[in-house]
Write a protein that holds these residues in place. Structure first.
Motif, PDB file in Angstrom:
ATOM      1  N   ALA A  31       0.699  -1.279   0.137  1.00  0.00           N
ATOM      2  CA  ALA A  31      -0.175  -0.028  -0.117  1.00  0.00           C
ATOM      3  C   ALA A  31       0.928   1.312   0.098  1.00  0.00           C
ATOM      4  O   ALA A  31       0.271   2.277  -0.491  1.00  0.00           O
ATOM      5  N   LEU A  32       2.009   1.622   0.316  1.00  0.00           N
ATOM      6  CA  LEU A  32       2.956   2.824   0.992  1.00  0.00           C
ATOM      7  C   LEU A  32       3.819   2.614  -0.384  1.00  0.00           C
ATOM      8  O   LEU A  32       3.689   4.149  -0.829  1.00  0.00           O
ATOM      9  N   PHE A  33       4.475   1.625  -1.264  1.00  0.00           N
ATOM     10  CA  PHE A  33       4.877   1.821  -2.490  1.00  0.00           C
ATOM     11  C   PHE A  33       4.045   2.273  -3.473  1.00  0.00           C
ATOM     12  O   PHE A  33       3.909   3.485  -4.008  1.00  0.00           O
ATOM     13  N   PHE A  34       2.231   2.017  -3.702  1.00  0.00           N
ATOM     14  CA  PHE A  34       1.617   1.881  -4.650  1.00  0.00           C
ATOM     15  C   PHE A  34       0.661   3.361  -4.045  1.00  0.00           C
ATOM     16  O   PHE A  34       1.072   4.777  -5.540  1.00  0.00           O
ATOM     17  N   GLY A  35       0.672   3.637  -2.788  1.00  0.00           N
ATOM     18  CA  GLY A  35       0.690   5.359  -2.771  1.00  0.00           C
ATOM     19  C   GLY A  35       1.214   5.744  -2.569  1.00  0.00           C
ATOM     20  O   GLY A  35       0.786   7.459  -2.427  1.00  0.00           O
ATOM     21  N   LEU A  36       3.008   5.824  -3.102  1.00  0.00           N
ATOM     22  CA  LEU A  36       3.953   6.802  -2.278  1.00  0.00           C
ATOM     23  C   LEU A  36       3.361   7.402  -4.443  1.00  0.00           C
ATOM     24  O   LEU A  36       3.676   8.904  -4.747  1.00  0.00           O
TER      25      LEU A  36
END
Length: 233
Positions: A31-36
């Motif tokens: 989620a952090l990877f795509f969210g960033l």
């Protein structure tokens, strides 16, 4: 009603709950990877005041920040299949993990975009003008001058957000994902010892947060050290 409290069960449940920690961490990292990446796409139109896109980005951020993550999770879980069905795409049987990662990516992107926007706006405008005077293009000035400084400014808020999203992942079980909370619910159903399970979960989450906090502190110190070297060069 649950059964009588048995402290020994906490230590019995801990290994069973820890076995599902990788699932929780996978949700967080994905989620952090795509969210960033999505956060950058949301922040840029607002930073450069792109007509229409800037307003749409502002509405999106406002909606995400104004609604609970649990509601967002249900909206994605039930709404995305219904929307894609209009284009004859059936994702109703997709792994619930997909919907969880999609939800947390969309949610984290809104918060990260605001962090990025505030950090970029805090960089001294004079440095950008000096970069233009030195012959750098707008893209080069942003990547070489603005982004490193903005990243340093945004890092503490980013770290706090990551810890917050780790705790939010505990809602994934509500749509059938077997993470730590999901495993905890099965243990409660099988043993009726809810308090022991929740104490075990609290211990695990707390220890993970401590590890993350210490890691972020060390990373921030390293970044500050490099920043001092860069500033003195």
């Amino acid at each position: 009603m649950g059964k009588a409290f048995d402290p020994a069960l906490i230590f019995e449940f801990l290994p069973k709950l820890l076995a599902y920690l990788p699932v929780t961490l996978f949700i967080l990292v994905a989620a952090l990877f795509f969210g960033l990446w999505l956060a950058l796409l949301i922040a840029l139109p607002r930073l450069y005041k792109v007509p229409v896109l800037s307003q749409l980005a502002a509405i999106y951020v406002s909606f995400i920040r104004g609604t609970p993550v649990l509601i967002q999770l249900f909206l994605v879980f039930y709404g995305l299949p219904a929307f894609l069905q209009l284009f004859h795409l059936d994702v109703s049987r997709a792994n619930p993990l997909f919907f969880v990662i999609a939800t947390y990516s969309l949610s984290s992107a809104a918060f990260f975009s605001e962090t990025i926007r505030a950090a970029v706006n805090s960089v001294d405008r004079g440095q950008i003008e000096a970069a233009y005077a030195a012959g750098l293009t707008g893209r080069q000035a942003f990547v070489r001058i603005v982004l490193p400084q903005a990243g340093m400014i945004a890092f503490p808020n980013f770290a706090n957000s990551v810890i917050g999203f780790l705790k939010d992942t505990s809602l994934a079980f509500s749509i059938g994902v077997m993470d730590m909370m999901g495993r905890g619910q099965t243990l409660i159903s099988a043993t009726a010892h809810a308090l022991e399970v929740y104490i075990g979960l609290a211990i695990i989450y707390y220890l993970v947060v401590i590890v993350l906090e210490k890691g972020f502190v060390r990373a921030e110190r390293r970044l500050q050290r490099h920043e001092r070297k860069w500033a003195s060069a």
